[in-house]
Design a protein around this motif. Structure first.
Motif, mmCIF file in Angstrom:
data_model
loop_
_atom_site.group_PDB
_atom_site.id
_atom_site.type_symbol
_atom_site.label_atom_id
_atom_site.label_comp_id
_atom_site.label_asym_id
_atom_site.label_seq_id
_atom_site.Cartn_x
_atom_site.Cartn_y
_atom_site.Cartn_z
ATOM 1 N N PHE A 215 -10.473 19.526 6.255
ATOM 2 C CA PHE A 215 -11.494 20.388 5.666
ATOM 3 C C PHE A 215 -10.834 21.716 5.342
ATOM 4 C CE2 PHE A 215 -11.626 21.269 10.177
ATOM 5 C CZ PHE A 215 -11.887 22.620 10.292
ATOM 6 N N GLN B 37 -9.779 14.437 10.173
ATOM 7 C CA GLN B 37 -10.378 14.605 8.840
ATOM 8 C C GLN B 37 -10.102 16.014 8.335
ATOM 9 O OE1 GLN B 37 -12.070 12.280 6.942
ATOM 10 N NE2 GLN B 37 -12.102 13.823 5.361
ATOM 11 N N GLU C 1 -6.785 8.869 -0.158
ATOM 12 C CA GLU C 1 -7.957 9.464 -0.801
ATOM 13 C C GLU C 1 -8.992 9.757 0.286
ATOM 14 O OE1 GLU C 1 -11.349 8.257 -4.078
ATOM 15 O OE2 GLU C 1 -9.443 7.192 -4.060
ATOM 16 N N LEU C 2 -9.675 10.878 0.163
ATOM 17 C CA LEU C 2 -10.677 11.264 1.154
ATOM 18 C C LEU C 2 -12.046 10.720 0.783
ATOM 19 C CD1 LEU C 2 -9.682 14.999 1.707
ATOM 20 C CD2 LEU C 2 -8.993 13.007 3.052
ATOM 21 N N ALA C 3 -12.764 10.225 1.784
ATOM 22 C CA ALA C 3 -14.132 9.732 1.554
ATOM 23 C C ALA C 3 -15.068 10.893 1.227
ATOM 24 C CB ALA C 3 -14.628 8.983 2.784
ATOM 25 N N PHE C 4 -14.801 12.057 1.786
ATOM 26 C CA PHE C 4 -15.563 13.271 1.502
ATOM 27 C C PHE C 4 -14.677 14.459 1.815
ATOM 28 C CE2 PHE C 4 -16.173 12.854 6.020
ATOM 29 C CZ PHE C 4 -16.199 14.147 6.486
ATOM 30 N N HIS C 5 -15.113 15.619 1.363
ATOM 31 C CA HIS C 5 -14.362 16.840 1.645
ATOM 32 C C HIS C 5 -15.345 17.973 1.884
ATOM 33 C CE1 HIS C 5 -11.030 19.607 1.683
ATOM 34 N NE2 HIS C 5 -11.755 20.413 0.929
ATOM 35 N N MET C 6 -15.031 18.810 2.849
ATOM 36 C CA MET C 6 -15.912 19.924 3.168
ATOM 37 C C MET C 6 -15.134 21.232 3.036
ATOM 38 S SD MET C 6 -18.370 20.484 6.503
ATOM 39 C CE MET C 6 -17.109 20.117 7.680
ATOM 40 N N ASP C 7 -15.734 22.193 2.336
ATOM 41 C CA ASP C 7 -15.205 23.550 2.221
ATOM 42 C C ASP C 7 -16.167 24.482 2.932
ATOM 43 O OD1 ASP C 7 -12.948 23.020 0.491
ATOM 44 O OD2 ASP C 7 -14.399 22.729 -1.117
ATOM 45 N N TRP D 112 -3.665 12.169 5.347
ATOM 46 C CA TRP D 112 -3.747 13.167 4.295
ATOM 47 C C TRP D 112 -2.402 13.857 4.141
ATOM 48 C CZ3 TRP D 112 -3.121 18.467 4.146
ATOM 49 C CH2 TRP D 112 -3.528 19.073 2.967
#
Length: 73
Positions: free
Chosen positions: A67, A65, A20-26, A16
């Motif tokens: 976030f 990963q 490209e991210l497979a998912f993202h968490m906020d 990163w």
């Protein structure tokens, strides 16, 4: 509330922000500074690239990963 986590033998952390991210968490917190300190103490790291300015902070979990954390306000 129930959380389920598992390990993927073939997981490779994204490079990163290039990949490209497979998912993202906020995640929102009332006290972002305290949350950041706690998350760093639990093994998160803070990359130099911080595109959120004063709006959010990017952290990396122990597997790499990304976030984001921000204020609930």
């Amino acid at each position: 509330m129930m959380y389920v986590f598992w390990s993927a033998k073939s997981f490779k952390a994204p490079t990163w922000p290039q990949d490209e991210l497979a998912f993202h968490m906020d995640i929102s917190f009332d006290d972002v500074e305290a949350a950041e300190k706690r998350l760093l103490g639990l093994g998160a790291t803070k990359p130099a690239h911080q595109p959120g300015g004063d709006h959010w902070t990017v952290l990396l979990d122990p597997s790499g990963q990304p976030f984001c954390i921000s204020s609930t306000r």
